[in-house]
Design a protein around this motif. Structure first.
Motif, PDB file in Angstrom:
ATOM      1  N   VAL A   1      34.267  23.069  52.077  1.00 32.77           N
ATOM      2  CA  VAL A   1      33.675  21.926  52.789  1.00 32.77           C
ATOM      3  C   VAL A   1      34.669  20.760  52.801  1.00 32.77           C
ATOM      4  N   ILE A   2      34.810  20.126  53.951  1.00 30.86           N
ATOM      5  CA  ILE A   2      35.615  18.899  53.993  1.00 30.86           C
ATOM      6  C   ILE A   2      34.740  17.776  54.545  1.00 30.86           C
ATOM      7  N   LEU A   3      35.183  16.536  54.268  1.00 29.71           N
ATOM      8  CA  LEU A   3      34.418  15.377  54.720  1.00 29.71           C
ATOM      9  C   LEU A   3      35.108  14.812  55.973  1.00 29.71           C
ATOM     10  N   ILE A   4      34.495  15.057  57.104  1.00 33.20           N
ATOM     11  CA  ILE A   4      35.044  14.545  58.369  1.00 33.20           C
ATOM     12  C   ILE A   4      33.954  14.681  59.430  1.00 33.20           C
ATOM     13  N   SER A   5      33.933  13.790  60.397  1.00 28.39           N
ATOM     14  CA  SER A   5      32.912  13.879  61.436  1.00 28.39           C
ATOM     15  C   SER A   5      33.342  14.856  62.520  1.00 28.39           C
ATOM     16  N   LEU A   6      32.378  15.392  63.233  1.00 31.05           N
ATOM     17  CA  LEU A   6      32.678  16.393  64.263  1.00 31.05           C
ATOM     18  C   LEU A   6      33.552  15.800  65.363  1.00 31.05           C
ATOM     19  N   THR A   7      33.215  14.590  65.767  1.00 30.47           N
ATOM     20  CA  THR A   7      34.001  13.964  66.846  1.00 30.47           C
ATOM     21  C   THR A   7      35.452  13.829  66.437  1.00 30.47           C
ATOM     22  N   LYS A   8      35.674  13.397  65.183  1.00 28.67           N
ATOM     23  CA  LYS A   8      37.051  13.209  64.707  1.00 28.67           C
ATOM     24  C   LYS A   8      37.798  14.510  64.705  1.00 28.67           C
ATOM     25  N   ILE A   9      37.168  15.530  64.145  1.00 27.34           N
ATOM     26  CA  ILE A   9      37.885  16.801  63.997  1.00 27.34           C
ATOM     27  C   ILE A   9      38.150  17.427  65.358  1.00 27.34           C
ATOM     28  N   SER A  10      37.207  17.295  66.281  1.00 30.48           N
ATOM     29  CA  SER A  10      37.477  17.899  67.599  1.00 30.48           C
ATOM     30  C   SER A  10      38.516  17.093  68.373  1.00 30.48           C
ATOM     31  N   ASP A  11      38.615  15.786  68.082  1.00 33.04           N
ATOM     32  CA  ASP A  11      39.687  14.988  68.694  1.00 33.04           C
ATOM     33  C   ASP A  11      41.054  15.427  68.220  1.00 33.04           C
ATOM     34  N   LEU A  12      41.134  15.721  66.910  1.00 38.65           N
ATOM     35  CA  LEU A  12      42.435  15.978  66.310  1.00 38.65           C
ATOM     36  C   LEU A  12      42.919  17.404  66.503  1.00 38.65           C
ATOM     37  N   LEU A  13      41.993  18.349  66.698  1.00 34.18           N
ATOM     38  CA  LEU A  13      42.404  19.743  66.864  1.00 34.18           C
ATOM     39  C   LEU A  13      42.787  20.016  68.315  1.00 34.18           C
TER      40      LEU A  13
ATOM     41  N   TYR B   1      36.432  29.619  62.083  1.00 37.05           N
ATOM     42  CA  TYR B   1      35.583  28.664  62.798  1.00 37.05           C
ATOM     43  C   TYR B   1      35.150  27.542  61.873  1.00 37.05           C
ATOM     44  N   ILE B   2      34.610  26.501  62.532  1.00 41.60           N
ATOM     45  CA  ILE B   2      34.192  25.330  61.763  1.00 41.60           C
ATOM     46  C   ILE B   2      32.738  25.059  62.087  1.00 41.60           C
ATOM     47  N   GLU B   3      31.982  24.831  61.026  1.00 42.17           N
ATOM     48  CA  GLU B   3      30.566  24.574  61.189  1.00 42.17           C
ATOM     49  C   GLU B   3      30.280  23.156  60.704  1.00 42.17           C
ATOM     50  N   VAL B   4      29.566  22.398  61.500  1.00 39.95           N
ATOM     51  CA  VAL B   4      29.347  21.005  61.127  1.00 39.95           C
ATOM     52  C   VAL B   4      27.957  20.836  60.549  1.00 39.95           C
ATOM     53  N   GLU B   5      27.940  20.116  59.423  1.00 39.94           N
ATOM     54  CA  GLU B   5      26.654  19.790  58.810  1.00 39.94           C
ATOM     55  C   GLU B   5      26.674  18.311  58.472  1.00 39.94           C
ATOM     56  N   GLU B   6      26.031  17.535  59.300  1.00 42.73           N
ATOM     57  CA  GLU B   6      26.031  16.078  59.135  1.00 42.73           C
ATOM     58  C   GLU B   6      27.462  15.544  59.017  1.00 42.73           C
ATOM     59  N   ARG B   7      27.806  14.866  57.877  1.00 42.44           N
ATOM     60  CA  ARG B   7      29.138  14.286  57.757  1.00 42.44           C
ATOM     61  C   ARG B   7      30.172  15.307  57.284  1.00 42.44           C
ATOM     62  N   TYR B   8      29.724  16.496  56.986  1.00 43.37           N
ATOM     63  CA  TYR B   8      30.643  17.491  56.430  1.00 43.37           C
ATOM     64  C   TYR B   8      30.949  18.579  57.433  1.00 43.37           C
ATOM     65  N   CYS B   9      32.067  19.240  57.189  1.00 39.61           N
ATOM     66  CA  CYS B   9      32.406  20.409  57.993  1.00 39.61           C
ATOM     67  C   CYS B   9      32.664  21.580  57.056  1.00 39.61           C
ATOM     68  N   ASN B  10      32.059  22.724  57.381  1.00 40.47           N
ATOM     69  CA  ASN B  10      32.382  23.950  56.652  1.00 40.47           C
ATOM     70  C   ASN B  10      33.537  24.620  57.358  1.00 40.47           C
ATOM     71  N   ILE B  11      34.590  24.803  56.608  1.00 37.85           N
ATOM     72  CA  ILE B  11      35.749  25.486  57.185  1.00 37.85           C
ATOM     73  C   ILE B  11      35.700  26.929  56.703  1.00 37.85           C
ATOM     74  N   ILE B  12      35.712  27.854  57.635  1.00 38.84           N
ATOM     75  CA  ILE B  12      35.664  29.258  57.262  1.00 38.84           C
ATOM     76  C   ILE B  12      36.977  29.911  57.669  1.00 38.84           C
ATOM     77  N   THR B  13      37.723  30.372  56.676  1.00 42.90           N
ATOM     78  CA  THR B  13      38.942  31.138  56.952  1.00 42.90           C
ATOM     79  C   THR B  13      38.649  32.581  56.617  1.00 42.90           C
TER      80      THR B  13
END
Lengths: 248, 566
Positions: free
Chosen positions: A182-194, A164-176
């Motif tokens: 942590v990656i630098l990407i906005s929630l809107t962008k990442i949900s658009d691309l996935l 799952y992915i957890e969003v914290e402001e401009r960052y996303c925590n990626i949990i495998t």
């Protein structure tokens, strides 16, 4: 996080050695070095490749471009290319341009230029430009990988490994299953691309990989993922359950 | 053997009628048909008279004019020997008509022609009163003669004699030889048919004598023939023969006259034909003239076109010659520039390679003497010479490709910070060696829209120059200044030796001539900066220089940047 696999197609050993040195120093994996067109095809099909660095001229013939052209014909086989060339000859460039997307690296090149060219190739190939060098984002998302810039080099994460992915402001925590980063990407962008069928929003700052769901406890508003990760389920986002095939 | 002339014609009789009818025509001006009919009647154009009088009659209801018209028609028909129609027309005339007696006269004449002598006498006797005749414009003598002739034909000789003598008395005063001759013949005939030859003879003779005075061959012939017959009857054959001969002569004359007329007619026709021919010739001549004129006209136009064409061609040629001259001058200058460039470049190359050569021989010397300290220094020197030479050749190559338009050019999004870093990477050792501080303070979020390789060439040259003109412990900075959302300024600043305003303006001159720098220690071709200028322009940017001697130089570049949404 995995290293990026690079295939080098270069007939001059000095050049390929220089390349390998730089790539290894920056934690890239060099899958192999092909000296000619046939070797290149063989290596390409035998290995998992993320990026190909191609010398335009192999043994005096523009076989590098021919290789790129033949890869491009096969559906879904194409990978990001970096063309190595020592001439700015218009004809060669015009031909190489047809194998879009592409990135050029002029000989002689230095370490920074190699890394820059690789990043450009990935960005152009997945049509997400100005990512790795900008300040708002450091990840390019393809159909099955996240390409993440860590320091000077690129890393990749398989999307299937993500829980799952957890969003914290401009960052996303990626949990495998194995790690958390942590990656630098906005929630809107990442949900658009996935893939929206695969990654489901369960909370205003949580996206869950549906394949990893083990159990949904509606009473406690809780989702349990593989590896016993417990995720809160918000009422607003419960609708997704209707779309799921529930075994009875 | 009655004489042919039964009655006398009355041509003059119409004079008064004409005058009167003309007056009427003038009074009734709007009656154009009448006017025309009257006019044609007056000039004896009988057919037209018939046409217009008929038109008038069919439209007009003016009785007086209608009477005139009926008279015109009656008279005309009479003239054309259409006696029945003439009679009909004349009978239509009302009795109130002023010229009714005239109609009577014509009717009488018609009756005579038709040999209805009694009727004729009736008509004539109505108008024999001289008081009438004078007003109507005909002579009583004529009427008397006509009546006499009629009685003669009716064999009422006494009456005939009476009237003929009445007529004779009048006519002898009138001095009209023609009609008098007719009268004499009639009188002679009168006696002759009564076998009063002795009385007849003097009249025949009289008529014969009178015939000498007239020009009418017919009458002459008549008179002489009558004489011949009379003499023959009297048994005077010799005289009869003479008269016969004379009659023959007159007959011949008559025939001759006819022939003369025929000849005249023929001649006339011939003359007309001749005229026609002449007309034709004239027509042909005219045509010829026309065609000549036309051909002259067209040839003139053709010449004019040729002339203007010639002038146009000449000016065109002069113009192109001028352009060629200008182009040649330009080419000469360009060629001279190229030659200059060649000599400078080869001079530079020669000195570089020469330096390398001497350095290499020193190197081998040092190796032999195992002077390792110097070895290291020499190698560094060699590599710097090689680097310089390489960048010179690189510039030369790009210059050539730019000139021949072979350079590949593709604008894309370029990360400015990374590119500056990449360029600096190659000069790290040189900077360290000269102990020059380098600072890249370009913001990391700037993406330019330029061709990557030409940007690199520009930066490489500018950095190279900056290093070249900097001293130990100087500083070189790359930084930006945003102008607006579309353009970005990139400033390359050094604290080196700087240059004069003169040098700047020489460097920035638009001409493609290369500046040989005055700085003898640092030899350059100016090729690098020229290349920068042209590459910048090709990318749609600008290049300007600010400098102060011994303080440093600022090169200011402007490029369009990628505007990010959001």
């Amino acid at each position: 996080m995995d290293n990026i696999n690079v295939l080098i197609i270069e007939d001059t050993p000095e050049q390929s050695d220089a390349l390998i040195k730089v790539l290894l120093e920056n934690n890239y994996t060099v899958v192999g070095v092909a000296r000619n067109f046939t070797d290149a095809l063989k290596l390409f099909y035998e290995n998992t490749i993320d990026i190909i660095i191609i010398d335009v001229f192999l043994d005096g013939k523009p076989d590098g471009i021919t290789f790129a052209e033949s890869i491009n014909i096969i559906p879904n086989a194409s990978k990001p290319f970096v063309f190595l060339t020592s001439s700015k000859d218009r004809q060669i460039f015009e031909r190489a341009k047809l194998t879009k997307p592409f990135s050029f690296l002029m000989k002689p090149f230095n370490e920074l230029e190699i890394l820059y060219a690789i990043e450009m190739a990935v960005e152009k190939f997945y049509e997400q430009t100005n990512v790795f060098l900008g300040e708002e984002q450091d990840t390019v998302i393809s159909d099955d990988h996240l390409f993440i810039k860590k320091k000077n080099a690129l890393k990749k994460v398989s999307i299937n490994d993500i829980l799952y992915i957890e969003v914290e402001e401009r960052y996303c925590n990626i949990i495998t299953e194995k790690e958390k980063f942590v990656i630098l990407i906005s929630l809107t962008k990442i949900s658009d691309l996935l893939d929206k069928n695969k990654f489901i929003k369960t909370h205003r700052n949580t996206i869950v990989n549906a394949d990893k769901i083990e159990e949904i406890i509606l009473a406690d508003n809780l989702i349990i993922l593989k590896g016993n990760h417990k995720i809160n389920l918000s009422d607003t986002y419960k609708d997704f359950i209707k779309k799921m095939n529930i075994l009875s | 053997m009655y004489s042919a002339s039964l009655f006398s014609q009355s041509k003059i009789a119409n004079n008064i009628l004409n005058i009167e009818s003309k007056k009427r025509a003038e009074i009734f001006k709007e009656e154009t048909n009448f006017r025309k009919a009257q006019h044609y009647f007056e000039v004896n154009n009988w057919d037209s008279t018939l046409v217009y009088s008929m038109r008038h009659l069919s439209i007009s209801s003016n009785k007086e004019l209608n009477d005139y018209c009926h008279y015109f028609r009656g008279f005309t028909f009479h003239k054309k020997k259409l006696f029945k129609e003439a009679k009909l027309e004349l009978n239509l005339i009302s009795k109130k008509f002023i010229f009714y007696p005239l109609a009577n006269k014509t009717l009488g004449e018609i009756s005579m022609q038709l040999k209805e002598f009694k009727k004729a006498i009736e008509y004539f006797s109505q108008i024999e009163n001289p008081s009438i005749t004078n007003k109507q414009g005909f002579k009583a003598s004529t009427i008397y003669q006509n009546i006499g002739t009629c009685y003669l034909h009716l064999n009422q000789f006494e009456k005939a004699e009476e009237y003929l003598f009445k007529s004779k008395n009048l006519k002898e005063k009138e001095n009209d030889n023609g009609s008098l001759l007719n009268l004499y013949i009639n009188i002679a005939n009168l006696y002759y048919v009564q076998y009063k030859d002795e009385q007849a003879f003097p009249y025949f003779e009289k008529s014969y004598l009178l015939s000498k005075k007239v020009n009418d061959f017919n009458k002459k012939w008549d008179a002489s023939l009558n004489m011949a017959v009379v003499e023959e009857n009297r048994g005077n054959y010799k005289k009869a023969l003479e008269y016969r001969k004379e009659a023959e002569q007159w007959n011949d004359s008559l025939n001759n006259q006819n022939k003369v007329w025929a000849v005249a007619d023929y001649e006339k026709k011939f003359a007309v034909a001749q005229k026609q021919k002449q007309i034709k010739v004239l027509e042909v001549e005219n045509q010829l003239k026309n065609t000549q004129r036309n051909s002259l006209f067209f040839s003139a136009i053709g010449l004019l076109i040729l002339l203007t064409g010639g002038v146009y061609m000449y000016t065109q040629k002069a113009k192109s010659a001028k352009t060629i001259l200008i182009q040649r001058n330009k080419l000469d200058q360009l060629n001279a520039n190229k030659d200059q460039l060649f000599s400078i470049v080869s001079h530079d190359l020669r000195s570089s390679v020469n330096a390398l050569k001497t350095s290499n021989s020193k190197l081998s010397d040092s190796l032999q003497t195992k002077n390792y300290e110097e070895l290291n220094q020499l190698i560094t020197q060699n590599s710097s010479i090689a680097n310089d030479t390489y960048s010179l050749l690189d510039n030369l190559l790009h210059w050539a490709m730019l000139q021949t338009k072979q350079l590949y050019f593709h604008k894309e999004s370029v990360h400015l910070y990374s590119i500056v870093q990449q360029i600096e990477y190659n000069y790290k050792s040189l900077l360290q060696e000269k102990e020059i501080r380098f600072e890249n303070v370009v913001p990391k979020n700037i993406f330019l829209f330029v061709d990557l390789d030409s940007l690199k060439i520009i930066f490489r040259n500018l950095l190279d120059n900056a290093i070249k003109f900097s001293k130990h412990n100087d500083e070189i900075r790359f930084y930006t200044a945003e102008i607006n959302s579309e353009f970005c300024q990139i400033i390359i600043e050094d604290s080196g030796i700087g240059m004069s305003q003169n040098t700047i303006s020489e460097l920035l001159q638009d001409s493609e001539t290369l500046v040989k720098k005055n700085n003898s220690e640092i030899i350059g071709t100016g090729l690098g900066l020229q290349l920068c200028k042209q590459m910048t322009a090709k990318n749609g940017g600008t290049l300007s220089i600010q400098s102060e001697i011994n303080k440093g130089t600022k090169i200011i570049l402007t490029f369009s940047k990628i505007t990010k949404n959001g």
